[in-house]
Scaffold this motif. Structure first.
Motif, PDB file in Angstrom:
ATOM      1  N   PRO A  52      -6.869  -4.946  12.718  1.00 20.18           N
ATOM      2  CA  PRO A  52      -6.403  -5.944  11.751  1.00 20.18           C
ATOM      3  C   PRO A  52      -7.377  -7.102  11.633  1.00 20.18           C
ATOM      4  CG  PRO A  52      -4.637  -5.307  13.238  1.00 20.18           C
ATOM      5  CD  PRO A  52      -5.898  -4.732  13.800  1.00 20.18           C
ATOM      6  N   ALA A  53      -7.514  -7.635  10.428  1.00 11.09           N
ATOM      7  CA  ALA A  53      -8.381  -8.782  10.209  1.00 11.09           C
ATOM      8  C   ALA A  53      -7.735 -10.042  10.767  1.00 11.09           C
ATOM      9  CB  ALA A  53      -8.664  -8.941   8.713  1.00 11.09           C
ATOM     10  N   LYS A  54      -8.467 -11.117  10.779  1.00 13.05           N
ATOM     11  CA  LYS A  54      -7.983 -12.386  11.302  1.00 13.05           C
ATOM     12  C   LYS A  54      -6.700 -12.816  10.592  1.00 13.05           C
ATOM     13  CE  LYS A  54      -9.296 -17.248  11.825  1.00 13.05           C
ATOM     14  NZ  LYS A  54     -10.373 -18.265  11.585  1.00 13.05           N
ATOM     15  N   LEU A  57      -0.908  -9.428  10.917  1.00 12.58           N
ATOM     16  CA  LEU A  57      -0.016  -8.773  11.875  1.00 12.58           C
ATOM     17  C   LEU A  57       0.315  -7.375  11.369  1.00 12.58           C
ATOM     18  CD1 LEU A  57       1.802  -9.027  14.441  1.00 12.58           C
ATOM     19  CD2 LEU A  57       3.640  -9.748  12.889  1.00 12.58           C
ATOM     20  N   GLN A  58       0.079  -6.381  12.195  1.00 14.19           N
ATOM     21  CA  GLN A  58       0.368  -4.989  11.829  1.00 14.19           C
ATOM     22  C   GLN A  58       1.525  -4.456  12.665  1.00 14.19           C
ATOM     23  OE1 GLN A  58      -2.350  -1.159  11.043  1.00 14.19           O
ATOM     24  NE2 GLN A  58      -2.302  -1.718  13.193  1.00 14.19           N
ATOM     25  N   PHE A  59       2.515  -3.896  11.975  1.00 13.76           N
ATOM     26  CA  PHE A  59       3.672  -3.283  12.628  1.00 13.76           C
ATOM     27  C   PHE A  59       3.575  -1.779  12.417  1.00 13.76           C
ATOM     28  CE2 PHE A  59       8.444  -2.315  12.222  1.00 13.76           C
ATOM     29  CZ  PHE A  59       8.568  -2.086  13.578  1.00 13.76           C
ATOM     30  N   VAL A  60       3.602  -1.023  13.512  1.00 13.97           N
ATOM     31  CA  VAL A  60       3.456   0.436  13.436  1.00 13.97           C
ATOM     32  C   VAL A  60       4.652   1.108  14.094  1.00 13.97           C
ATOM     33  CG1 VAL A  60       1.995   2.427  13.983  1.00 13.97           C
ATOM     34  CG2 VAL A  60       0.947   0.198  13.548  1.00 13.97           C
ATOM     35  N   ILE A  61       5.247   2.065  13.387  1.00 12.78           N
ATOM     36  CA  ILE A  61       6.286   2.936  13.936  1.00 12.78           C
ATOM     37  C   ILE A  61       5.709   4.344  14.029  1.00 12.78           C
ATOM     38  CG2 ILE A  61       8.529   4.024  13.539  1.00 12.78           C
ATOM     39  CD1 ILE A  61       9.459   1.508  12.194  1.00 12.78           C
ATOM     40  N   THR A 238      -0.622   3.657   0.539  1.00 19.58           N
ATOM     41  CA  THR A 238       0.091   3.151  -0.633  1.00 19.58           C
ATOM     42  C   THR A 238       0.220   1.636  -0.526  1.00 19.58           C
ATOM     43  OG1 THR A 238       2.222   3.498   0.459  1.00 19.58           O
ATOM     44  CG2 THR A 238       1.446   5.248  -0.972  1.00 19.58           C
ATOM     45  N   GLY A 239      -0.761   0.928  -1.050  1.00 16.34           N
ATOM     46  CA  GLY A 239      -0.699  -0.525  -1.053  1.00 16.34           C
ATOM     47  C   GLY A 239      -0.802  -1.096   0.336  1.00 16.34           C
ATOM     48  N   GLY A 240       0.286  -1.708   0.827  1.00 10.51           N
ATOM     49  CA  GLY A 240       0.260  -2.417   2.093  1.00 10.51           C
ATOM     50  C   GLY A 240       0.589  -1.589   3.298  1.00 10.51           C
ATOM     51  N   HIS A 241       0.771  -0.272   3.165  1.00  6.75           N
ATOM     52  CA  HIS A 241       1.071   0.522   4.344  1.00  6.75           C
ATOM     53  C   HIS A 241       0.479   1.921   4.233  1.00  6.75           C
ATOM     54  CE1 HIS A 241       4.436   0.961   1.465  1.00  6.75           C
ATOM     55  NE2 HIS A 241       4.476   2.203   1.871  1.00  6.75           N
ATOM     56  N   VAL A 242       0.412   2.592   5.371  1.00  8.11           N
ATOM     57  CA  VAL A 242      -0.168   3.929   5.459  1.00  8.11           C
ATOM     58  C   VAL A 242       0.828   4.873   6.121  1.00  8.11           C
ATOM     59  CG1 VAL A 242      -1.910   5.326   6.653  1.00  8.11           C
ATOM     60  CG2 VAL A 242      -2.592   3.246   5.492  1.00  8.11           C
ATOM     61  N   PHE A 243       1.032   6.046   5.511  1.00  3.15           N
ATOM     62  CA  PHE A 243       1.791   7.120   6.138  1.00  3.15           C
ATOM     63  C   PHE A 243       0.795   8.092   6.754  1.00  3.15           C
ATOM     64  CE2 PHE A 243       4.540   5.809   2.609  1.00  3.15           C
ATOM     65  CZ  PHE A 243       5.749   5.635   3.252  1.00  3.15           C
ATOM     66  N   GLN A 244       1.063   8.511   7.980  1.00  2.00           N
ATOM     67  CA  GLN A 244       0.282   9.559   8.615  1.00  2.00           C
ATOM     68  C   GLN A 244       1.255  10.664   9.028  1.00  2.00           C
ATOM     69  OE1 GLN A 244      -1.699   6.917  11.626  1.00  2.00           O
ATOM     70  NE2 GLN A 244      -3.573   7.825  10.806  1.00  2.00           N
ATOM     71  N   SER A 278       2.495   2.404   9.113  1.00  2.99           N
ATOM     72  CA  SER A 278       2.062   1.052   9.444  1.00  2.99           C
ATOM     73  C   SER A 278       2.248   0.134   8.247  1.00  2.99           C
ATOM     74  CB  SER A 278       0.580   1.043   9.873  1.00  2.99           C
ATOM     75  OG  SER A 278      -0.251   1.514   8.838  1.00  2.99           O
ATOM     76  N   ARG A 279       2.609  -1.096   8.548  1.00  2.00           N
ATOM     77  CA  ARG A 279       2.800  -2.126   7.515  1.00  2.00           C
ATOM     78  C   ARG A 279       2.098  -3.386   7.995  1.00  2.00           C
ATOM     79  NH1 ARG A 279       2.685  -5.064   3.741  1.00  2.00           N
ATOM     80  NH2 ARG A 279       4.395  -5.683   2.377  1.00  2.00           N
ATOM     81  N   VAL A 280       1.329  -4.014   7.130  1.00  2.00           N
ATOM     82  CA  VAL A 280       0.580  -5.210   7.505  1.00  2.00           C
ATOM     83  C   VAL A 280       1.141  -6.432   6.787  1.00  2.00           C
ATOM     84  CG1 VAL A 280      -1.560  -4.053   8.149  1.00  2.00           C
ATOM     85  CG2 VAL A 280      -1.152  -4.609   5.767  1.00  2.00           C
ATOM     86  N   PHE A 281       1.102  -7.555   7.500  1.00  5.21           N
ATOM     87  CA  PHE A 281       1.604  -8.820   6.978  1.00  5.21           C
ATOM     88  C   PHE A 281       0.506  -9.864   7.131  1.00  5.21           C
ATOM     89  CE2 PHE A 281       5.070  -6.343   8.700  1.00  5.21           C
ATOM     90  CZ  PHE A 281       6.018  -6.357   7.674  1.00  5.21           C
ATOM     91  N   ASP A 282       0.079 -10.457   6.041  1.00  3.04           N
ATOM     92  CA  ASP A 282      -0.951 -11.475   6.073  1.00  3.04           C
ATOM     93  C   ASP A 282      -0.300 -12.824   6.388  1.00  3.04           C
ATOM     94  OD1 ASP A 282      -3.152 -13.018   5.828  1.00  3.04           O
ATOM     95  OD2 ASP A 282      -3.671 -12.412   3.777  1.00  3.04           O
ATOM     96  N   LEU A 283      -0.478 -13.278   7.633  1.00  2.00           N
ATOM     97  CA  LEU A 283       0.145 -14.515   8.053  1.00  2.00           C
ATOM     98  C   LEU A 283      -0.728 -15.744   7.757  1.00  2.00           C
ATOM     99  CD1 LEU A 283       1.554 -13.375  11.519  1.00  2.00           C
ATOM    100  CD2 LEU A 283       2.617 -13.224   9.263  1.00  2.00           C
TER     101      LEU A 283
END
Length: 283
Positions: A52-54, A57-61, A238-244, A278-283
């Motif tokens: 993740p960049a500076k 926050l990345q949330f992964v299930i 797909t945009g802000g998250h990735v399915f694997q 995974s879903r990323v949140f730019d804080l």
């Protein structure tokens, strides 16, 4: 309940995703640097060079169902599952820290990941190199609670270097030297330390879809009956998250487990279907 959580997580991520994932997993602004060697921070089970960049926050299930050879009674593994949830945060450009919880062996994790070298388009480094270090805490009840059990016996560690190269716009390859240490092993014949060599690759099928493969070859473990981890899958961004979506012979989703404690054999149908999201949140 877990499938419901996955569905809700997917739908809400799709509704609120506003930024391309690559911009949040990027590692620099220079046009001479190579970006998006992999779609996410993991190839499949193992870490990729991405982080993740500076301020991100990345949330992964991560989910692994039971083995496909468990048959119709277990719905070919769907009735069984293990899960991992993690949070990874970009402290600054090129450095991220993370925490995670695994239902497999009830293991907690803490990790740090640092980008050491970035591949350049023209003159400069021909590869990207990232270092990854993690500590694992097994929180299962002691098998023999009457004896003196030390907390340090619960600990194990992983140290890795990911060396990757984006060959062209479609193909990326990575090699991952890995070192695992376990403070406590089951028998005197087992090694507390062992090494492995990981190989991973991604081939881009379209702008948003790629096929991935990953293999970890264990070194110097002749006296232990474990198999090498082999995984195949697809990434869908797909945009802000990735399915694997993938198939693997490893049930565990953290380094000590899938590198050193895989028991499944592809030839016998010991294959786990699973996914990472995974879903990323730019804080």
């Amino acid at each position: 309940m877990r499938l419901l959580l996955f569905f809700v997580f997917t739908v809400t991520s799709s509704l609120f995703a506003q930024e391309d994932l690559f911009s949040l997993l990027g590692d620099g602004k220079s046009d001479t640097e190579v970006h998006a060697t992999f779609k996410g921070t993991r190839v499949i089970n193992g870490q990729s060079i991405e982080l993740p960049a500076k301020g991100v926050l990345q949330f992964v299930i991560e989910h692994r169902f039971g083995t496909i050879n468990s048959g119709a009674y277990e719905l070919w593994g769907i009735d069984q599952s293990t899960m991992r949830m993690s949070l990874d945060y970009g402290v600054c450009e090129g450095l991220a820290v993370g925490v995670a919880r695994n239902s497999f062996q009830k293991t907690f994790e803490a990790s740090a990941k640092a980008k050491l070298l970035k591949q350049k388009v023209a003159d400069g480094s021909p590869v990207s190199i990232t270092a990854y270090h993690a500590v694992f805490v097994n929180s299962l009840h002691w098998l023999n609670p009457e004896r003196e059990n030390l907390f340090s016996s619960r600990l194990s560690y992983a140290h890795q270097f990911m060396i990757a190269k984006k060959i062209n716009q479609s193909l990326s390859l990575q090699i991952t030297p890995s070192y695992i240490h376990r403070n406590l092993v089951e028998t005197e014949a087992m090694n507390n330390d062992y090494m492995a060599l990981g190989f991973g690759g991604r081939y881009k099928l379209s702008k948003r879809v790629s096929v991935n493969a990953e293999y970890f070859y264990q070194l110097d473990r002749p006296d232990e009956d474990f198999t090498n981890s082999l995984s195949l899958g697809f990434d869908i961004e797909t945009g802000g998250h990735v399915f694997q979506l993938h198939l693997t012979n490893s049930q565990g989703m953290f380094e000590r487990a899938f590198i050193g404690e895989t028991t499944g054999k592809w030839s016998q149908g010991d294959i786990y279907f699973g996914f990472n999201i995974s879903r990323v949140f730019d804080l």
